[in-house]
Motif scaffolding. Structure first.
Motif, PDB file in Angstrom:
ATOM      1  N   TRP A  70       0.830  -1.213   0.000  1.00  7.45           N
ATOM      2  CA  TRP A  70       0.000   0.000   0.000  1.00  7.45           C
ATOM      3  C   TRP A  70       0.858   1.254   0.000  1.00  7.45           C
ATOM      4  O   TRP A  70       0.634   2.178  -0.788  1.00  7.45           O
ATOM      5  CB  TRP A  70      -0.903  -0.033   1.237  1.00  7.45           C
ATOM      6  N   ARG A  71       1.867   1.281   0.859  1.00  6.28           N
ATOM      7  CA  ARG A  71       2.707   2.474   0.982  1.00  6.28           C
ATOM      8  C   ARG A  71       3.525   2.713  -0.303  1.00  6.28           C
ATOM      9  O   ARG A  71       3.655   3.850  -0.752  1.00  6.28           O
ATOM     10  CB  ARG A  71       3.656   2.313   2.173  1.00  6.28           C
ATOM     11  N   ALA A  72       4.051   1.654  -0.889  1.00  7.76           N
ATOM     12  CA  ALA A  72       4.922   1.803  -2.054  1.00  7.76           C
ATOM     13  C   ALA A  72       4.195   2.393  -3.260  1.00  7.76           C
ATOM     14  O   ALA A  72       4.756   3.226  -3.981  1.00  7.76           O
ATOM     15  CB  ALA A  72       5.536   0.453  -2.418  1.00  7.76           C
ATOM     16  N   VAL A  73       2.935   2.003  -3.506  1.00  6.58           N
ATOM     17  CA  VAL A  73       2.232   2.562  -4.664  1.00  6.58           C
ATOM     18  C   VAL A  73       1.821   4.017  -4.427  1.00  6.58           C
ATOM     19  O   VAL A  73       1.612   4.762  -5.377  1.00  6.58           O
ATOM     20  CB  VAL A  73       0.994   1.736  -5.077  1.00  6.58           C
ATOM     21  N   ARG A  74       1.717   4.405  -3.190  1.00  5.76           N
ATOM     22  CA  ARG A  74       1.366   5.791  -2.885  1.00  5.76           C
ATOM     23  C   ARG A  74       2.580   6.712  -2.941  1.00  5.76           C
ATOM     24  O   ARG A  74       2.445   7.923  -3.137  1.00  5.76           O
ATOM     25  CB  ARG A  74       0.696   5.880  -1.507  1.00  5.76           C
ATOM     26  N   THR A  84       6.118   5.108 -10.624  1.00  6.55           N
ATOM     27  CA  THR A  84       6.019   4.042 -11.624  1.00  6.55           C
ATOM     28  C   THR A  84       5.828   2.719 -10.900  1.00  6.55           C
ATOM     29  O   THR A  84       6.169   2.582  -9.713  1.00  6.55           O
ATOM     30  CB  THR A  84       7.281   3.929 -12.498  1.00  6.55           C
ATOM     31  N   MET A  85       5.357   1.716 -11.620  1.00  7.85           N
ATOM     32  CA  MET A  85       5.190   0.405 -11.010  1.00  7.85           C
ATOM     33  C   MET A  85       6.545  -0.237 -10.717  1.00  7.85           C
ATOM     34  O   MET A  85       6.701  -0.938  -9.722  1.00  7.85           O
ATOM     35  CB  MET A  85       4.358  -0.508 -11.902  1.00  7.85           C
ATOM     36  N   ALA A  86       7.527   0.008 -11.579  1.00 10.86           N
ATOM     37  CA  ALA A  86       8.855  -0.537 -11.309  1.00 10.86           C
ATOM     38  C   ALA A  86       9.403   0.010 -10.002  1.00 10.86           C
ATOM     39  O   ALA A  86       9.992  -0.725  -9.196  1.00 10.86           O
ATOM     40  CB  ALA A  86       9.798  -0.220 -12.466  1.00 10.86           C
ATOM     41  N   ALA A  87       9.201   1.298  -9.772  1.00  8.79           N
ATOM     42  CA  ALA A  87       9.676   1.910  -8.530  1.00  8.79           C
ATOM     43  C   ALA A  87       8.915   1.368  -7.330  1.00  8.79           C
ATOM     44  O   ALA A  87       9.497   1.141  -6.258  1.00  8.79           O
ATOM     45  CB  ALA A  87       9.532   3.428  -8.609  1.00  8.79           C
ATOM     46  N   ALA A  88       7.609   1.138  -7.491  1.00 12.55           N
ATOM     47  CA  ALA A  88       6.818   0.587  -6.393  1.00 12.55           C
ATOM     48  C   ALA A  88       7.275  -0.819  -6.040  1.00 12.55           C
ATOM     49  O   ALA A  88       7.403  -1.171  -4.862  1.00 12.55           O
ATOM     50  CB  ALA A  88       5.339   0.580  -6.765  1.00 12.55           C
ATOM     51  N   CYS A  89       7.544  -1.645  -7.051  1.00 14.70           N
ATOM     52  CA  CYS A  89       8.021  -3.002  -6.796  1.00 14.70           C
ATOM     53  C   CYS A  89       9.371  -2.975  -6.085  1.00 14.70           C
ATOM     54  O   CYS A  89       9.612  -3.744  -5.150  1.00 14.70           O
ATOM     55  CB  CYS A  89       8.135  -3.777  -8.104  1.00 14.70           C
ATOM     56  N   ALA A  90      10.252  -2.084  -6.535  1.00  8.69           N
ATOM     57  CA  ALA A  90      11.567  -1.974  -5.908  1.00  8.69           C
ATOM     58  C   ALA A  90      11.457  -1.527  -4.458  1.00  8.69           C
ATOM     59  O   ALA A  90      12.197  -1.986  -3.587  1.00  8.69           O
ATOM     60  CB  ALA A  90      12.437  -1.010  -6.703  1.00  8.69           C
ATOM     61  N   ALA A  91      10.515  -0.633  -4.184  1.00  7.12           N
ATOM     62  CA  ALA A  91      10.350  -0.118  -2.824  1.00  7.12           C
ATOM     63  C   ALA A  91       9.729  -1.154  -1.900  1.00  7.12           C
ATOM     64  O   ALA A  91      10.010  -1.166  -0.696  1.00  7.12           O
ATOM     65  CB  ALA A  91       9.482   1.137  -2.849  1.00  7.12           C
ATOM     66  N   ALA A  92       8.882  -2.031  -2.437  1.00  8.83           N
ATOM     67  CA  ALA A  92       8.160  -2.991  -1.600  1.00  8.83           C
ATOM     68  C   ALA A  92       8.930  -4.284  -1.356  1.00  8.83           C
ATOM     69  O   ALA A  92       8.660  -4.984  -0.384  1.00  8.83           O
ATOM     70  CB  ALA A  92       6.807  -3.324  -2.236  1.00  8.83           C
ATOM     71  N   LYS A  93       9.869  -4.622  -2.216  1.00  9.96           N
ATOM     72  CA  LYS A  93      10.547  -5.912  -2.084  1.00  9.96           C
ATOM     73  C   LYS A  93      11.443  -5.935  -0.845  1.00  9.96           C
ATOM     74  O   LYS A  93      11.940  -4.910  -0.389  1.00  9.96           O
ATOM     75  CB  LYS A  93      11.349  -6.240  -3.340  1.00  9.96           C
TER      76      LYS A  93
END
Length: 393
Positions: free
Chosen positions: A270-274, A278-287
């Motif tokens: 939830w936090r990463a997509v907010r 970009t989705m790539a950045a969200a995936c990188a932040a959440a992993k």
């Protein structure tokens, strides 16, 4: 009846060789392909629409192509394999043919048997408690119990083969392993006339003419037809902002519901997509160390497509036909589940099946937004697509 579980994203020469090898081994058996739809297991949009990929499989020698329901198609290896084998069992399949890096059916069976042992399950639970990934934990336990079997959990096709074996044994379905040859999984360079599907997708999306050399002529003709029609190549990049917008509508509880995310992962998603653009950045932040990029990407796609997490553990409620030959039509009479041929007749399905088809409708509308040609992006994509019919005689 023989089945191949596949994505054909896109269909290439290696796929054609697998079908030919299977037909040669089982010349009197109908061949059905259980194929992912417009969204695939790695967490991506398929480069070509599903009916185009089904058509290539029919020209290659398949008699029937049915869709692997979306809850399985975008699941991890266990859900992907279990769902596909459930579809195969419903169709009356007695043998599953699959590609494998090792081609060693005995080793694959031994590994599958090990994964069912109680001592393995106990040690796996302990290993997961250290915070490492599921794949790393499983490999570590196998290394302790049966070190010679670890090799069967180190390459993508063998990993899937082990999961197919686990599911097929429970369903009473036999196995036939075809050694994978040519370019390896995700390998960027060609080996002769062989190129990995990921490298071929990249060439198609870049508009490179040399992509044709790595596909049978009929498959290239289908690709060119879809390009000319403005339905290919499809890229998930075209859905990036749409995906971010859809995911930002969810609460952490929503991520838990659709992504099977618990123990705080739902909050990271939830936090990463907010916080990402970009989705790539969200995936990188959440992993994390425990949740690798591939797991995060699949979690986001499941949430974006609004697939309830329990669905990938349920039995399929219907079988949807994507393409068939005259011989394939006869196969459908054996199916023990409702069969959907014309999408307009989905209202005749049982209530649970209609719920699953509603997922397909929503996903189809989202997939259409990624078509290169603007006039193809209208809603109602799923209802407009009837099965492909090929008469090879």
């Amino acid at each position: 009846m023989t089945a191949i579980i596949c994505e054909y994203n896109p269909f290439h020469r290696g796929h054609a060789r697998h079908i030919a090898r299977t037909r040669s081994a089982f010349p009197d058996s109908p061949l059905v392909c259980i194929m992912s739809g417009n969204f695939v297991q790695r967490g991506d949009a398929a480069v070509l629409p599903k009916h185009a990929r089904a058509e290539a499989a029919l020209y290659a020698g398949a008699d029937l192509v049915v869709e692997l329901p979306m809850p399985y198609a975008v699941a991890g290896a266990q859900g992907f394999a279990g769902g596909a084998v459930a579809v195969a069992a419903a169709l009356g399949v007695d043998t599953l043919s699959f590609g494998s890096e090792s081609g060693d059916l005995d080793g694959i069976r031994r590994t599958a048997a090990l994964l069912e042992r109680e001592d393995f399950k106990t040690l796996l639970k302990t290993a997961l408690g250290t915070g490492i990934t599921f794949a790393a934990a499983r490999a570590a336990v196998v290394r302790v119990l049966e070190p010679e079997l670890e090799r069967y959990l180190s390459t993508p096709n063998d990993i899937l083969a082990v999961e197919y074996c686990c599911a097929a044994q429970k369903a009473g379905i036999g196995l036939y392993a075809v050694p994978r040859t040519g370019a390896g999984h995700d390998e960027p360079d060609a080996r002769g006339d062989s190129l990995s599907a990921s490298a071929l997708r990249a060439r198609l999306r870049e508009g490179r003419a040399d992509a044709a050399a790595f596909m049978p002529a009929y498959a290239d003709a289908i690709v060119q037809h879809e390009i000319a029609a403005g339905r290919a190549p499809v890229s998930a990049d075209a859905l990036d902002r749409v995906m971010l917008a859809g995911l930002r509508e969810l609460s952490p509880e929503g991520f838990a519901r659709f992504s099977d995310a618990t123990e705080g992962l739902e909050n990271r998603l939830w936090r990463a997509v907010r916080e990402s653009g970009t989705m790539a950045a969200a995936c990188a932040a959440a992993k994390t160390k425990r949740y690798p990029y591939a797991r995060i990407r699949r979690a986001y796609w499941n949430a974006f497509l609004r697939i309830p997490a329990p669905y990938c553990r349920e039995e399929p409620p219907f079988v949807r036909v994507l393409g068939l030959t005259p011989a394939g039509g006869a196969v459908l009479a054996r199916c023990r589940l409702p069969v959907l041929t014309k999408p307009a007749k989905e209202t005749l399905l049982p209530p649970r099946a209609r719920e699953w088809f509603a997922l397909d409708e929503r996903a189809g509308d989202l997939y259409a937004l990624a078509f290169p040609k603007e006039e193809n992006r209208a809603a109602g994509y799923e209802k407009r697509c009837s099965p492909v019919y090929v008469d090879r005689s």
